[in-house]
Design a protein around this motif. Structure first.
Motif, PDB file in Angstrom:
ATOM      1  N   ASP A   1       0.826  -1.212   0.000  1.00  0.00           N
ATOM      2  CA  ASP A   1       0.000   0.000   0.000  1.00  0.00           C
ATOM      3  C   ASP A   1       0.861   1.263   0.000  1.00  0.00           C
ATOM      4  O   ASP A   1       0.432   2.316  -0.497  1.00  0.00           O
ATOM      5  N   ALA A   2       2.055   1.165   0.576  1.00  0.00           N
ATOM      6  CA  ALA A   2       2.976   2.314   0.620  1.00  0.00           C
ATOM      7  C   ALA A   2       3.808   2.425  -0.649  1.00  0.00           C
ATOM      8  O   ALA A   2       4.653   3.326  -0.768  1.00  0.00           O
ATOM      9  N   GLY A   3       3.586   1.513  -1.600  1.00  0.00           N
ATOM     10  CA  GLY A   3       4.328   1.550  -2.858  1.00  0.00           C
ATOM     11  C   GLY A   3       5.734   1.011  -2.757  1.00  0.00           C
ATOM     12  O   GLY A   3       6.585   1.288  -3.611  1.00  0.00           O
ATOM     13  N   LEU A   4       6.011   0.212  -1.708  1.00  0.00           N
ATOM     14  CA  LEU A   4       7.351  -0.345  -1.509  1.00  0.00           C
ATOM     15  C   LEU A   4       7.403  -1.791  -1.991  1.00  0.00           C
ATOM     16  O   LEU A   4       6.438  -2.544  -1.839  1.00  0.00           O
ATOM     17  N   SER A   5       8.519  -2.171  -2.553  1.00  0.00           N
ATOM     18  CA  SER A   5       8.696  -3.551  -3.005  1.00  0.00           C
ATOM     19  C   SER A   5       9.084  -4.430  -1.824  1.00  0.00           C
ATOM     20  O   SER A   5       9.749  -3.975  -0.880  1.00  0.00           O
ATOM     21  N   LEU A   6       8.668  -5.693  -1.858  1.00  0.00           N
ATOM     22  CA  LEU A   6       9.008  -6.637  -0.797  1.00  0.00           C
ATOM     23  C   LEU A   6      10.413  -7.187  -1.020  1.00  0.00           C
ATOM     24  O   LEU A   6      10.797  -7.478  -2.155  1.00  0.00           O
TER      25      LEU A   6
END
Length: 344
Positions: free
Chosen positions: A211-216
């Motif tokens: 949701d924060a636009g960060l990649s895992l």
């Protein structure tokens, strides 16, 4: 000469049948009458013969508890004494006893449950865990034997009474809290992936990052036992990365203690160098240095509601299936702060 129900009835000026109903905590008896009968029992030193009553009613008035397979986790992790206290109080209110079974392997645990059920030793069973694959749960469901799960069943959750937290939402919230503090490199230290609680918390963590636009980052996700040693091993692995995380979601306070101890040995400061948030809010979270920000999952209530729900199922086979969600709360202490070091 032994004191009898008739002696109690005479002193309390009620019928012997009323004394029996008071002993059984029958809701149709008024609190005033219950109090008078109990005072007579105390005055005469009368103790109900539960064995005789159980034989007459074909009931043991015993609840079976199935513990996790790892004896070390049960004996060391403060979660279990707290949940057992809740179970004990819930059972005691209705004059039930508890009988525990555990084992060193899944087969030993399964055999212990079969002996409990087929030997008529218990009226119902509480599972103190929920696994992705669990033949104990399948066995109890197939036999239609009364049981309740502490945790969310992986399968048939709409058909099994269970008491749980919203672990998905709780972990999403704590990850979002770290994001609000400016952290983007957030690691996750969880337990066994065969435990549903681990799966639910991992999914909440991943959802917050997406949701924060960060990649895992797979290297930021470590799974170990819910022990201090598990936390030690996990943080040792994470801190060897070229770009280690600046914040951690740790699925258990005892694991977090191992993380804190190891970081201290590495001369890495919490929260100046790395922020930590964990789960359970047991006493050691408050007593650790620094005190841990932790999610209070109301462990006592988990056990207490599980015992009450099972007794309801035992005493009324038509009791509807229930999903009881125990509320959680983030208790903010000194282990989290705004991001202060450069991230990659």
């Amino acid at each position: 000469m032994a004191v009898t129900i008739k002696d109690v009835a005479k002193l309390a000026n009620v019928a012997p049948s009323t004394v029996s109903r008071v002993i059984a905590n029958n809701p149709r008896i008024s609190e005033k009458t219950k109090q008078r009968v109990r005072e007579a029992m105390d005055q005469l030193g009368y103790h109900p013969n539960f064995i005789a009553r159980s034989l007459a009613n074909q009931s043991t008035r015993v609840l079976g508890l199935v513990l996790p397979g790892s004896a070390s986790t049960f004996s060391q992790n403060p979660f279990f004494p707290t949940v057992l206290r809740g179970l004990s109080e819930g059972a005691h209110e209705k004059q039930y006893a508890l009988q525990m079974t555990t084992g060193q392997s899944e087969d030993e645990i399964y055999e212990g449950v079969v002996q409990m059920v087929q030997g008529g030793r218990v009226d119902g069973i509480i599972l103190l865990y929920s696994k992705v694959e669990d033949k104990v749960m399948n066995y109890l469901k197939e036999r239609n034997f009364p049981f309740v799960v502490v945790g969310k069943p992986y399968k048939f959750s709409e058909e099994i009474t269970h008491v749980d937290n919203d672990n998905y939402r709780a972990t999403k919230e704590v990850t979002e809290y770290l994001l609000e503090l400016g952290h983007q490199c957030i690691g996750f230290i969880g337990g066994d992936l065969n435990l549903v609680v681990t799966v639910e918390r991992l999914l909440g963590y991943e959802k917050a990052l997406r949701d924060a636009g960060l990649s895992l980052k797979d290297e930021y996700i470590i799974h170990e036992e819910f022990l201090r040693e598990g936390g030690r091993e996990a943080i040792n692995e994470l801190m060897q990365l070229t770009h280690p995380p600046t914040a951690l979601v740790v699925a258990d306070d005892l694991m977090a203690l191992g993380v804190l101890n190891t970081l201290d040995e590495m001369n890495i400061s919490v929260p100046e160098d790395i922020s930590i948030i964990s789960f359970n809010n047991v006493l050691l979270a408050e007593m650790s240095r620094p005190p841990l920000t932790s999610v209070d999952i109301n462990i006592f209530s988990l056990g207490n509601e599980a015992a009450k729900s099972l007794i309801q199922k035992v005493e009324n086979p038509k009791e509807p299936i229930k999903r009881i969600i125990i509320p959680h709360e983030i208790v903010k202490r000194a282990s989290c702060s705004n991001k202060s070091r450069t991230e990659a």
